[in-house]
Design a protein around this motif. Structure first.
Motif, short mmCIF file in Angstrom:
data_model
loop_
_atom_site.label_atom_id
_atom_site.label_comp_id
_atom_site.label_asym_id
_atom_site.label_seq_id
_atom_site.Cartn_x
_atom_site.Cartn_y
_atom_site.Cartn_z
N LEU A 1 0.95 -1.25 -0.20
CA LEU A 1 0.05 -0.15 0.20
C LEU A 1 0.81 1.06 -0.26
O LEU A 1 1.91 1.30 0.71
N VAL A 2 0.69 2.04 -0.73
CA VAL A 2 1.38 3.45 -1.19
C VAL A 2 0.67 4.51 -0.40
O VAL A 2 -0.26 4.77 -0.07
N GLU A 3 1.66 5.39 0.51
CA GLU A 3 1.42 6.40 1.28
C GLU A 3 1.19 7.65 0.17
O GLU A 3 2.10 7.96 -0.69
N GLN A 4 -0.05 8.20 0.08
CA GLN A 4 -0.12 9.32 -0.81
C GLN A 4 -0.61 10.61 0.05
O GLN A 4 -1.70 10.46 1.00
N TYR A 5 -0.21 11.84 -0.35
CA TYR A 5 -0.92 12.80 0.18
C TYR A 5 -2.07 13.36 -0.87
O TYR A 5 -1.48 13.81 -2.08
N ARG A 6 -3.05 13.61 -0.39
CA ARG A 6 -4.15 13.98 -1.26
C ARG A 6 -4.68 15.43 -1.23
O ARG A 6 -5.26 15.64 -0.05
N ILE A 7 -4.52 16.33 -2.23
CA ILE A 7 -4.90 17.83 -2.04
C ILE A 7 -6.05 18.08 -1.28
O ILE A 7 -6.37 18.84 -0.59
#
Length: 199
Positions: free
Chosen positions: A72-78
């Motif tokens: 699972l990828v850590e993603q920052y979502r604006i």
């Protein structure tokens, strides 16, 4: 209110309103937005805004390692101003890139793996109340680790975390995982997707 069914559900029966006008008001690389004017005998004239994805389906990749772990990828979502845990995924970079090609590229770029086999196991509409965009989900097996690419400006320090199926399901149940494609993929895997596809 009755639960009695008089006929099978028909998703293609006639619309209850008439489309009077349509105008594109936003155009971008990933999607366009149309302004629609519609008319209904019950409600009269009303407006809606519809998002259309470009270059086909968006894609998600449920990858499973040989020892049964999910990257699972850590993603920052604006839009939500928060970090998420998601299966690798994204959009085609051109009209000629097929959904499976996107799956191969995104698993390598974001997840850090190549896979021997990709199988599409479901396709769903992301938000049918305002979008026509579909997402195709692929199961990737026979994984080999590779070097990840730079993710982009939104997630400069993103990382990949490995979870067992039960651990990932617990993250869904406790609300840590909130991304829809990831929830659908993990619930399907927890429900026996591998046995269904392989068996």
């Amino acid at each position: 209110m009755s639960n009695e069914t008089y006929r099978q559900f028909d998703p293609w029966r006639p619309a209850p309103f008439k489309e009077e006008a349509r105008k594109q008001i936003v155009s971008s690389h990933y999607f366009n937005v149309d302004h629609l004017t519609l008319e209904s005998p019950q409600s009269g004239r009303f407006d809606r805004y519809v998002l259309h994805g470009n270059n086909g389906d968006s894609v998600g990749v449920l990858a499973v390692t040989s020892d049964g772990q999910i990257p699972l990828v850590e993603q920052y979502r604006i839009p939500t101003h928060r970090w998420t845990l998601e299966i690798p995924g994204g959009h085609a970079s051109s009209p000629t890139e097929r959904a499976q090609d996107v799956a191969v590229r995104k698993l390598r770029e974001e997840g850090g793996y190549e896979a021997k086999e990709f199988v599409q196991f479901t396709r769903f509409i992301e938000e049918p109340s305002f979008s026509s965009q579909y997402t195709a989900l692929f199961l990737a097996t026979g994984l080999t680790p590779v070097e990840r690419s730079v993710i982009g400006p939104e997630s400069p320090r993103s990382d990949v975390r490995l979870y067992t199926v039960d651990e990932a399901m617990e993250l869904v149940n406790n609300g840590t995982i909130v991304d829809a494609k990831t929830i659908i993929a993990i619930v399907r895997l927890h429900g026996g997707l591998l046995k269904h596809i392989k068996g």
